[in-house]
Design a protein around this motif. Sequence first.
Motif, mmCIF file in Angstrom:
data_model
loop_
_atom_site.group_PDB
_atom_site.id
_atom_site.type_symbol
_atom_site.label_atom_id
_atom_site.label_comp_id
_atom_site.label_asym_id
_atom_site.label_seq_id
_atom_site.Cartn_x
_atom_site.Cartn_y
_atom_site.Cartn_z
ATOM 1 N N UNK A 153 0.833 -1.201 0.000
ATOM 2 C CA UNK A 153 0.000 0.000 0.000
ATOM 3 C C UNK A 153 0.869 1.251 0.000
ATOM 4 N N UNK A 154 1.956 1.239 0.778
ATOM 5 C CA UNK A 154 2.863 2.378 0.763
ATOM 6 C C UNK A 154 3.498 2.549 -0.615
ATOM 7 N N UNK A 155 3.884 1.423 -1.236
ATOM 8 C CA UNK A 155 4.468 1.488 -2.573
ATOM 9 C C UNK A 155 3.464 2.003 -3.596
ATOM 10 N N UNK A 156 2.183 1.605 -3.446
ATOM 11 C CA UNK A 156 1.155 2.091 -4.371
ATOM 12 C C UNK A 156 0.964 3.592 -4.228
ATOM 13 N N UNK A 157 0.997 4.097 -2.982
ATOM 14 C CA UNK A 157 0.811 5.535 -2.750
ATOM 15 C C UNK A 157 1.988 6.331 -3.323
ATOM 16 N N UNK A 158 3.202 5.915 -2.962
ATOM 17 C CA UNK A 158 4.370 6.648 -3.459
ATOM 18 C C UNK A 158 4.576 6.417 -4.954
ATOM 19 N N UNK A 159 4.245 5.196 -5.414
ATOM 20 C CA UNK A 159 4.404 4.904 -6.835
ATOM 21 C C UNK A 159 3.485 5.726 -7.705
ATOM 22 N N UNK A 160 2.261 5.995 -7.219
ATOM 23 C CA UNK A 160 1.322 6.784 -8.011
ATOM 24 C C UNK A 160 1.834 8.205 -8.226
ATOM 25 N N UNK A 161 2.591 8.710 -7.239
ATOM 26 C CA UNK A 161 3.144 10.059 -7.387
ATOM 27 C C UNK A 161 4.197 10.122 -8.486
ATOM 28 N N UNK A 162 4.769 8.957 -8.808
ATOM 29 C CA UNK A 162 5.776 8.892 -9.873
ATOM 30 C C UNK A 162 5.154 8.441 -11.183
ATOM 31 N N UNK A 163 4.249 7.478 -11.109
ATOM 32 C CA UNK A 163 3.711 6.841 -12.316
ATOM 33 C C UNK A 163 2.908 7.824 -13.165
ATOM 34 N N UNK A 164 1.991 8.566 -12.546
ATOM 35 C CA UNK A 164 1.107 9.408 -13.344
ATOM 36 C C UNK A 164 1.855 10.532 -14.063
ATOM 37 N N UNK A 165 2.781 11.258 -13.412
ATOM 38 C CA UNK A 165 3.570 12.237 -14.182
ATOM 39 C C UNK A 165 4.412 11.578 -15.273
ATOM 40 N N UNK A 166 4.970 10.389 -14.978
ATOM 41 C CA UNK A 166 5.786 9.697 -15.986
ATOM 42 C C UNK A 166 4.937 9.288 -17.189
ATOM 43 N N UNK A 167 3.736 8.796 -16.920
ATOM 44 C CA UNK A 167 2.845 8.394 -18.005
ATOM 45 C C UNK A 167 2.469 9.601 -18.855
ATOM 46 N N UNK A 168 2.178 10.729 -18.216
ATOM 47 C CA UNK A 168 1.820 11.939 -18.955
ATOM 48 C C UNK A 168 2.969 12.405 -19.834
ATOM 49 N N UNK A 169 4.180 12.411 -19.288
ATOM 50 C CA UNK A 169 5.350 12.807 -20.077
ATOM 51 C C UNK A 169 5.582 11.843 -21.233
ATOM 52 N N UNK A 170 5.463 10.544 -20.961
ATOM 53 C CA UNK A 170 5.709 9.544 -21.991
ATOM 54 C C UNK A 170 4.673 9.641 -23.107
#
Length: 554
Positions: A153-170
């Motif tokens: 759950x901690x990884x999902x929370x912190x990962x979402x902060x990285x994943x969504x900006x990365x997906x938008x940039x990609x």
Amino acid sequence: MARNRQRLHLIPRIDIFTRLNGVIQGMHHLSNVSMRQAEPLESDADERCVAAEVRVIGEEQPPRLRHVPNAVSAVVLFGARLLAAVFQLRLVDQYWGGGYTGLNALSNQVLLYVTLLELGLAQSATTFLYEPILKRNFPRASGIVLALRHDVRMLAIFGSAVVFPAVTWYARAIHGAFPSGTVTATLTCIAVTGLLQLTAIHLQVYLNAAEQLDKVNYTFAAGYLLKTAIGLPLAIHWHNYLLLPVAIAVLTLGEVISLRMAFHRAFPQFRPAPWRDEGRQIRKRAKFVMIQRVAGVAYYQSDFIILSITTSLVMVKDYAKFQYVSAALLNIVGLVALSLATSVARLQMRQHAENRRRQYVAAQSAICLIGAVLMVAFWFSADTAVSLVFGKDSAVENSAILLFGVALFLNIVKVVDDIFIMAKGAFEIGFWIPAVEVPVYVLGGVALSRWIGLQGILIASIATNIIVSIGLKGIVLSRPVFDSTKLQWYGNRILSIAIALLGVLPLVFLYELAQQFLHPTSLRFAVTSVLGLGYMMAGVHWILSRRLREEHPV
């Protein structure tokens, strides 16, 4: 190992019959104890004897192995994934064109990388759960599940902060003929899907370690089919491709709910328990798992990159068609083998070293035969499969198809090693081997593909498997993981491969006959597929039955 990488016996039948006999004997002892309790005890010795019998009766029998339903569910899951992939490929290409087909394929890769956010915790926690579940140590099992739930759950929370900006940039960096907003929305839905799956990993891990992986596999199989059956018609009816990824994300939430219900039915004793110490142990082992997973992704994903640099994108397209067929065969073997890992772990925990080695040898012989049969099937049927799925426009030579088959065989052979490593949780032993495998393969692939093209990368794969997966494993893992001396391990591996290759010679002859006498192509493909499957199952049954007769002579 990762990527998808990421296996068995009739031996469990002996355990079942042994336990059944134990239950019958226990009932007999219980009746004797009841009769003795009605009589006066003649001595303290008699009393101690009765007390000992009661203690023996009170011990719970180990749970029955469920390797068959788990293996069947793995085949069902593979079939559902294959059907969903084919329908999505055909219909997306038909209604929206090649650009959206590429976007659909790209979504699967994004999903793979999002789920890597669990950092190897799932496999690590699974191996820690084997013993407490077998011994019915519910507080410790609860603590392990709680520790895993907290971490993911901690990884999902912190990962979402990285994943969504990365997906938008990609999405903005991708070159295509359709709006970047469509790409962003699609990849965002896929990222949400991956994060939802991440939050349910602790449920999957417990069901896997409790040998109830069939519940997970059937849930995901139904999910693949429902996502395709609901998402595609909606997208086609409203002429909006985005409805497909949206349906995938929404229905993933249904999968999570279904897994939660299955978890609570399987583990009604789940209660709050201390989990921080368990969390530290899981994370300590997970770093070794993650090294292997990252190396596995790099190993299996690098072929397209190498070919695109050293040859051309056209060559990548032709190579990819046969690589997809090879990956499908490797994937189904991996799924079935993974579904048997918990059964293997329980058998390994119950046996002494020599019996553990015999189980490994039996599994190795069976997997070598499976690999040899699939290699022959690939040689004779891959071209037909590619024509049926992708159309007949491939320029791959027969020599490359032969090399593809050999590489597939060697990749299947090493699957059994991965399962026994997982069953023992021995990830820290030789964890660096996959890290050596990747540069050897990449450097060899670049050099050989520049020299001889597509065949070069296949030769690099074959050489890497021989040098690293066979050469190094025998030196490093033979004693601590496979309970064998180096001489025993190399001897068994070479003998198993040789017997498997000799054993499929009649199948080669039968395939040659089918090529000459069976027409049209679709009929020949169907008949030879059934023939290969029957030959493989008969051979595996014979190997394991022979091992049983050697270990348990009548």
